[in-house]
Design a protein around this motif. Structure first.
Motif, PDB file in Angstrom:
ATOM      1  N   GLY A  85      26.182 -19.531  28.137  1.00 24.30           N
ATOM      2  CA  GLY A  85      27.310 -20.241  28.734  1.00 24.30           C
ATOM      3  C   GLY A  85      27.161 -21.746  28.689  1.00 24.30           C
ATOM      4  O   GLY A  85      28.126 -22.475  28.927  1.00 24.30           O
ATOM      5  N   VAL A  86      25.945 -22.211  28.403  1.00 25.61           N
ATOM      6  CA  VAL A  86      25.693 -23.652  28.271  1.00 25.61           C
ATOM      7  C   VAL A  86      25.603 -24.020  26.787  1.00 25.61           C
ATOM      8  O   VAL A  86      26.239 -24.971  26.327  1.00 25.61           O
ATOM      9  N   LEU A  87      24.822 -23.254  26.059  1.00 25.15           N
ATOM     10  CA  LEU A  87      24.714 -23.449  24.615  1.00 25.15           C
ATOM     11  C   LEU A  87      25.732 -22.570  23.892  1.00 25.15           C
ATOM     12  O   LEU A  87      26.014 -21.454  24.321  1.00 25.15           O
ATOM     13  N   ASP A  88      26.253 -23.093  22.784  1.00 30.51           N
ATOM     14  CA  ASP A  88      27.161 -22.304  21.951  1.00 30.51           C
ATOM     15  C   ASP A  88      26.425 -21.491  20.905  1.00 30.51           C
ATOM     16  O   ASP A  88      26.838 -20.372  20.573  1.00 30.51           O
ATOM     17  N   GLY A  89      25.377 -22.089  20.347  1.00 34.23           N
ATOM     18  CA  GLY A  89      24.750 -21.445  19.214  1.00 34.23           C
ATOM     19  C   GLY A  89      23.270 -21.721  19.077  1.00 34.23           C
ATOM     20  O   GLY A  89      22.695 -22.555  19.790  1.00 34.23           O
ATOM     21  N   VAL A  90      22.664 -21.023  18.122  1.00 34.24           N
ATOM     22  CA  VAL A  90      21.243 -21.159  17.808  1.00 34.24           C
ATOM     23  C   VAL A  90      21.117 -21.413  16.310  1.00 34.24           C
ATOM     24  O   VAL A  90      21.664 -20.663  15.495  1.00 34.24           O
ATOM     25  N   CYS A  91      20.390 -22.450  15.943  1.00 27.34           N
ATOM     26  CA  CYS A  91      20.116 -22.772  14.544  1.00 27.34           C
ATOM     27  C   CYS A  91      18.732 -22.240  14.183  1.00 27.34           C
ATOM     28  O   CYS A  91      17.764 -22.529  14.892  1.00 27.34           O
TER      29      CYS A  91
END
Length: 231
Positions: free
Chosen positions: A63-69
């Motif tokens: 809910g805070v981060l949108d994605g993971v690289c």
């Protein structure tokens, strides 16, 4: 999956998203200008971040981060990549994969099974100078081209990108890359920058004015062409 680095917040690595970045180790290329030489050449010397620690952070930041690289090194070399990104997706995150494109079979499988949402593929140079630039004498450029054509088909959101060095990239190479990537959606020119971990420190980057001239060569062939890594 073996992770050696964890940047817990980035506004740059995943275009338009708030994300974190995970660094795998090892690579099948030896690009002399690589800034992650420590991860590429001797990943066994680097600390390993426990998977439990990574997922504890990801669960907390839902809910805070949108994605993971997921970057490297070269992530597609890790046999545990599919399981790992599936677990990330199950938390509701978007997944961005950075790759050199040399394992198109892995790329296609992950995309077709909807395990990744964005791909950033490095284009090392024009095909005629690919092996030299990638630091690999015998290289099958057709494997690279297979990944290029797959991404250009539009099955997943993507970008191509090239780190430019004066010693390896000039007008002739840029023109050849433009012809090769013609019709692509998005291409970034990244200026070479020195770092403590670069494999070969003899390289140098371009001034913005020259990079802009390169962009003009490419525009009209590629939908979006932009510069990164220049103030």
């Amino acid at each position: 999956m073996v992770i050696h680095g964890f940047q817990k917040l980035t506004l740059l690595d995943y275009p338009g998203k708030v994300a974190c970045t995970l660094f795998s180790g090892g690579c099948n290329f030896r690009c002399p200008f690589c800034q992650n030489g420590n991860l590429v050449q001797h990943p066994e010397w680097e600390p390993v971040i426990p998977e439990e620690e990574i997922f504890a952070v990801l669960e907390k930041r839902c809910g805070v981060l949108d994605g993971v690289c997921v970057t490297g090194g070269e992530p597609t070399l890790d046999p545990d990549l599919e399981r790992f990104v599936t677990k990330i997706k199950e938390l509701g995150y978007l997944v961005k994969l950075d790759t050199n494109g040399y394992r198109p079979e892995i790329l296609k499988k992950l995309v077709e099974e909807k395990k990744i949402d964005y791909v950033a593929m490095d284009i090392k140079n024009a095909p005629s100078r690919y092996g030299e630039t990638a630091g690999v004498k015998k290289i099958d450029v057709m494997r690279i081209n297979e990944s290029v054509e797959f991404l250009k088909s539009g099955v997943v959101d993507y970008e191509f990108r090239t780190t430019l060095c004066k010693q390896l990239h000039g007008r002739e190479e840029i023109e050849a890359i433009g012809k090769w990537l013609s019709g692509a959606k998005r291409y970034f020119l990244q200026n070479y920058r020195k770092s403590d971990y670069v494999i070969d420190p003899r390289f140098s980057g371009y001034a913005r004015e020259q990079l802009e001239r390169f962009c003009e060569i490419l525009r009209g062939k590629i939908e979006t062409v932009e510069i990164r890594g220049v103030d």
